[in-house]
Enzyme design. Structure first.
Site, PDB file in Angstrom:
ATOM      1  CE  LYS A  11       0.608   1.623   4.415  1.00 35.59           C
ATOM      2  NZ  LYS A  11       1.380   2.705   4.796  1.00 35.59           N
ATOM      3  CB  VAL A  97      11.685  -5.882   4.854  1.00 34.86           C
ATOM      4  CG1 VAL A  97      11.502  -6.131   6.345  1.00 34.86           C
ATOM      5  CG2 VAL A  97      11.404  -7.159   4.062  1.00 34.86           C
ATOM      6  CB  ALA A  99       9.746  -0.167   2.955  1.00 35.57           C
ATOM      7  N   GLY A 104       4.588  -6.340   5.820  1.00 38.32           N
ATOM      8  CA  GLY A 104       4.280  -7.302   6.887  1.00 38.32           C
ATOM      9  C   GLY A 104       2.790  -7.355   7.184  1.00 38.32           C
ATOM     10  CB  SER A 105       0.214  -4.704   7.601  1.00 36.30           C
ATOM     11  OG  SER A 105       0.903  -4.048   8.634  1.00 36.30           O
ATOM     12  CB  SER A 106       0.211  -6.644   2.681  1.00 34.24           C
ATOM     13  OG  SER A 106      -0.633  -7.022   1.632  1.00 34.24           O
ATOM     14  CG  ASP A 138      -0.705   0.190   8.399  1.00 35.50           C
ATOM     15  OD1 ASP A 138      -1.507   1.096   8.688  1.00 35.50           O
ATOM     16  OD2 ASP A 138       0.473   0.408   8.051  1.00 35.50           O
TER      17      ASP A 138
HETATM   18  O1  C5P Z   1      -0.144  -1.136  15.569  1.00 30.77           O
HETATM   19  P1  C5P Z   1       1.294  -1.314  15.229  1.00 30.77           P
HETATM   20  O2  C5P Z   1       1.945  -2.419  16.006  1.00 30.77           O
HETATM   21  O3  C5P Z   1       1.524  -1.457  13.761  1.00 30.77           O
HETATM   22  O4  C5P Z   1       2.025   0.029  15.641  1.00 30.77           O
HETATM   23  C1  C5P Z   1       3.422   0.115  15.740  1.00 30.77           C
HETATM   24  C2  C5P Z   1       3.778   1.332  16.597  1.00 30.77           C
HETATM   25  O5  C5P Z   1       3.453   2.526  15.896  1.00 30.77           O
HETATM   26  C3  C5P Z   1       3.023   1.416  17.895  1.00 30.77           C
HETATM   27  O6  C5P Z   1       3.691   0.747  18.912  1.00 30.77           O
HETATM   28  C4  C5P Z   1       3.000   2.911  18.173  1.00 30.77           C
HETATM   29  O7  C5P Z   1       4.236   3.317  18.696  1.00 30.77           O
HETATM   30  C5  C5P Z   1       2.912   3.489  16.781  1.00 30.77           C
HETATM   31  N1  C5P Z   1       1.531   3.821  16.352  1.00 30.77           N
HETATM   32  C6  C5P Z   1       0.906   4.929  16.889  1.00 30.77           C
HETATM   33  N2  C5P Z   1      -0.363   5.253  16.493  1.00 30.77           N
HETATM   34  C7  C5P Z   1      -0.982   4.528  15.536  1.00 30.77           C
HETATM   35  C8  C5P Z   1      -0.367   3.407  14.965  1.00 30.77           C
HETATM   36  C9  C5P Z   1       0.912   3.076  15.391  1.00 30.77           C
HETATM   37  O8  C5P Z   1       1.462   5.627  17.761  1.00 30.77           O
HETATM   38  N3  C5P Z   1      -2.207   4.891  15.152  1.00 30.77           N
END
Ligand code: C5P
Length: 294
Positions: A11, A97, A99, A104-106, A138
């Protein structure tokens, strides 16, 4: 054993805005997301003895529950009360990776869609996206894909009209960026310039590529360390010089993308950038999101 392969598209963020830091440490976001045709392939071997694990051939990617694809499989099994124990997830990586392009989310989303197919589950796409919430911010978007407005942590999704047909050039510089560190930088110096998300959505509604391209914008660019910011700027400048209608960093970077209405210019931009960068891709938006089996 049942085996099938699924596509996992990358994405880009046509826009990324941060509204505020929340009590739970996450940030309230407002982003316009777009799937593109650069895909990983995720093969599922359900019933392959050895528990739930991943393999990618890349030493720096974990094969256990620290890999989002394995975390997604565990979340799916728990949510559906599945009795199966063994799953081999083989990931053929093409998306860069760490990036900002949700590789990873996909992959995790492809595991959710794949397991739904393999286990004949009747879960709706929305229910599947909900399972993805616990795996990563994501992942719900990656389950549904296409063009969407993502709000909240990224999990509140609203479909948008597709990005008009165009060419999308992706260029990933060699450095990597820590997403939490970038959010912390934003906390300490909230940038004033913000994306015109309404104008961008109006551009999508009008099917006006130029109006959309003029409004692509990512607030994270302003909080990058100076040297990285300069490199992102120089890639954007190169894309614009080759004819991009607009260029920005995607997600928490460092991948930069440019939107082109002419294929020849997009191909020329790829050639020029490949002189300096190893990871440069010519892609197209996925208008109709059906990243099915391969
Ligand atoms: O949800 P995910 O594990 O992908 O998020 C990785 C990090 O990005 C979280 O630990 C947080 O520090 C930050 N994050 C955030 N606000 C979001 C999404 C991610 O602060 N809406």
């Amino acid at each position: 054993m049942i085996s099938r392969s699924f596509q996992a598209p990358a994405k880009i963020n046509l826009s990324l805005d941060i509204l505020r830091r929340r009590e739970d440490g996450y940030h309230e976001l407002c982003m316009v997301m777009q799937s593109v045709s650069l895909c990983d392939t995720v093969r599922l071997d359900l019933g392959s003895p050895g528990g739930i694990r991943a393999e990618s051939g890349l030493r720096f990617l974990p094969n256990d529950k620290n890999n989002l694809a394995v975390a997604a499989a565990l979340a799916f099994r728990q949510a559906t009360g599945g009795q199966w124990r063994d799953l081999l997830i083989s990931i053929q990586k093409r998306i860069p990776v760490c990036a900002g392009t949700a590789g990873g989310s996909s992959d995790a989303a492809a595991v959710l869609r794949g397991l739904r197919a393999l286990t004949d589950s009747a879960l709706s796409p929305e229910a599947l996206a909900k399972i993805g919430e616990a795996v990563g911010s994501d992942v719900p978007y990656c389950v549904l894909g296409g063009t969407a407005l993502a709000q909240g942590r990224g999990e509140r999704l609203q479909p948008l009209p597709p990005l008009p047909p165009c060419w999308v050039v992706l260029c990933k510089p060699a450095f990597s960026i820590s997403t939490p560190a970038l959010f912390r930088s934003w906390d300490s110096c909230k940038p004033r310039l913000r994306p015109d998300t309404k104008g961008l959505i109006a551009g999508l509604e009008a099917g006006d590529l130029v109006a959309v391209a003029r409004r692509i914008f990512n607030v994270f660019e302003a909080v990058l360390p100076p040297r990285q910011r300069r490199e992102i700027e120089s890639i954007k400048t190169a894309l614009i010089r080759e004819g991009a209608l607009g260029a920005a960093m995607s997600g928490s970077g460092p991948t930069v993308f440019g939107l082109f209405d002419r294929e020849a210019e997009a191909k020329q931009a790829v050639q020029v950038l490949r002189e300096s960068y190893a990871e440069v891709f010519l892609t197209r938006p996925l208008a109709d999101f059906s990243p099915g089996e391969v």
